[in-house]
Design a protein around this motif. Structure first.
Motif, PDB file in Angstrom:
ATOM      1  N   ARG A  96       6.870  -2.707  -6.527  1.00 45.74           N
ATOM      2  CA  ARG A  96       7.369  -2.640  -5.161  1.00 45.74           C
ATOM      3  C   ARG A  96       8.188  -3.875  -4.796  1.00 45.74           C
ATOM      4  N   LYS A  97       9.137  -3.674  -3.894  1.00 49.16           N
ATOM      5  CA  LYS A  97       9.909  -4.766  -3.308  1.00 49.16           C
ATOM      6  C   LYS A  97       9.697  -4.687  -1.799  1.00 49.16           C
ATOM      7  N   ILE A  98       8.894  -5.610  -1.275  1.00 51.25           N
ATOM      8  CA  ILE A  98       8.504  -5.571   0.129  1.00 51.25           C
ATOM      9  C   ILE A  98       9.137  -6.752   0.866  1.00 51.25           C
ATOM     10  N   ASN A 152       4.206  -7.389  -2.627  1.00 48.36           N
ATOM     11  CA  ASN A 152       3.247  -6.653  -1.794  1.00 48.36           C
ATOM     12  C   ASN A 152       3.230  -7.211  -0.368  1.00 48.36           C
ATOM     13  N   LYS A 153       2.551  -6.495   0.519  1.00 47.04           N
ATOM     14  CA  LYS A 153       2.556  -6.819   1.940  1.00 47.04           C
ATOM     15  C   LYS A 153       1.852  -8.148   2.232  1.00 47.04           C
ATOM     16  N   PHE A 154       0.741  -8.382   1.581  1.00 42.62           N
ATOM     17  CA  PHE A 154      -0.032  -9.603   1.801  1.00 42.62           C
ATOM     18  C   PHE A 154       0.822 -10.850   1.568  1.00 42.62           C
ATOM     19  N   VAL A 157      11.119 -16.277  -1.005  1.00 43.14           N
ATOM     20  CA  VAL A 157      11.037 -15.205  -1.990  1.00 43.14           C
ATOM     21  C   VAL A 157       9.952 -15.547  -3.006  1.00 43.14           C
ATOM     22  N   VAL A 158       9.046 -14.604  -3.222  1.00 43.30           N
ATOM     23  CA  VAL A 158       7.998 -14.764  -4.235  1.00 43.30           C
ATOM     24  C   VAL A 158       8.142 -13.594  -5.200  1.00 43.30           C
ATOM     25  N   THR A 159       8.600 -13.875  -6.404  1.00 42.46           N
ATOM     26  CA  THR A 159       8.792 -12.828  -7.403  1.00 42.46           C
ATOM     27  C   THR A 159       7.445 -12.453  -8.017  1.00 42.46           C
ATOM     28  N   PRO A 160       7.360 -11.303  -8.683  1.00 41.40           N
ATOM     29  CA  PRO A 160       6.070 -10.899  -9.277  1.00 41.40           C
ATOM     30  C   PRO A 160       5.477 -11.946 -10.215  1.00 41.40           C
TER      31      PRO A 160
END
Length: 349
Positions: free
Chosen positions: A3-5, A146-148, A164-167
């Motif tokens: 996901r990209k949130i 994710n949303k969190f 921005v926090v990538t996976p």
């Protein structure tokens, strides 16, 4: 698919609208709220006012004591709703998966958006630029898997910033977070965590799920998941809400019913904002005590009158039996037809 949130959060929304419409207020400590001499409360305030310790849900009289030069402005909800609708229209250019949290913030799932070559980072930048160009207001954004993480990230570089926090960065990002930033961790829970030597996300990694649930009940499961950057909740644009509520965990426990009433009245502006004019059929007041036990009291009413609220609060507070109060909350049960209307609104009709 990963996901990209995006979590978009307007900067000091009500106050920023007032400054936009009256440029002479720029650079001054202002707050939107009720009068200081009539039990008014602060809805939101400018960043200049925040430097003095002024914050939302604070009694206006206290805010004036902290900041004598504070300029108090009555709210204009119809204007804020109109601007919010403009912002929502900008979101809809990029995705149908929009989950509004209030007039000034929302989650967007842009996982399948082809704009900006599918880059969530660039999409967030473009959305923020369009908001500024079309409304004259700034917004901050968090971009994450994710949303969190997205919600916490949106607060990292406020105002008018983006994080921005990538996976592959998620685990490190959460590990370095203070647990006080985790949703649901109020001052008292933070104290309890600190007593156990738990201050940052990485401190939880050595604790098993069982150990955390033994200590914190159901919230222990959330702590276990969030410490590992896990949040599988989807963005839900079409959910039919059955209730709307707001609550606050207090920095200092309350001892009297009058103190609880003051906090309760301070929560009303945010509740009304979240209601966005929808009708309701019942009111529930929630109190959590210093021993982490809680109670709720409800009443049937279609109006948020102070007399009704005081009556319900009195019923709830009688159950304190001498215990101090650490959390105050209020929610309303939405009328069925308004839930259906909200469903239509969320689909953009």
């Amino acid at each position: 698919m990963q996901r990209k949130i995006i979590h978009i959060d307007m900067d000091a929304f009500y106050a920023s609208v007032e400054i936009r419409d009256n440029p002479s207020l720029k650079g001054k400590p202002i707050a939107v709220g009720g009068k200081a001499d009539s039990r008014g409360v602060i809805s939101t305030c400018s960043y200049e006012a925040r430097k003095f310790g002024v914050h939302s849900a604070m009694p206006s009289a206290e805010a004036k004591r902290l900041c004598p030069d504070l300029i108090l402005i009555p709210g204009r909800m119809s204007v804020y709703k109109s601007v919010s609708a403009q912002i929502r229209e900008i979101f809809a250019r990029y995705t149908e998966l929009i989950e509004p949290l209030s007039l000034d913030e929302a989650y967007l799932d842009v996982s399948e958006c082809s704009a900006c070559q599918g880059s969530a980072t660039l999409i967030a930048q473009q959305i923020r630029a369009e908001i500024l160009a079309e409304t004259g207001l700034t917004a901050s954004a968090g971009v994450a898997p994710n949303k969190f993480i997205a919600k916490i990230a949106s607060d990292e570089n406020k105002p008018n910033g983006q994080c921005v926090v990538t996976p592959d960065q998620a685990a490190e990002f959460v590990a370095g977070l203070k647990l006080r930033k985790f949703p649901g961790v109020g001052p008292r829970t933070a104290e309890k965590l600190e007593e156990l030597g738990l201050n940052y996300g990485h401190d939880l990694l050595g604790w098993s799920l069982q150990a955390l649930t033994d200590r914190f009940g159901k919230f222990g499961h959330s702590l276990y998941q969030r410490a590992r950057g896990i949040d599988d909740r989807p963005v839900q644009p079409s959910r039919i809400r059955k209730s709307v509520g707001v609550e606050t965990t207090l920095a200092h426990d309350l001892r009297t019913e009058a103190q609880c009433e003051q906090i309760l009245l301070g929560l009303l502006p945010e509740l009304k904002q979240r209601l966005r004019g929808r009708s309701f059929k019942g009111i529930t007041i929630k109190l959590k005590f210093h021993d982490f036990q809680q109670t709720t009291a409800a009443g049937q009413s279609e109006r948020l009158s102070e007399d009704v609220l005081r009556s319900i609060l009195h019923t709830a507070f009688e159950r304190a039996a001498g215990r101090r109060v650490r959390l105050v909350g209020i929610s309303v049960a939405l009328a069925e037809e308004s839930s259906l209307r909200q469903l239509a609104l969320d689909f953009g009709s």
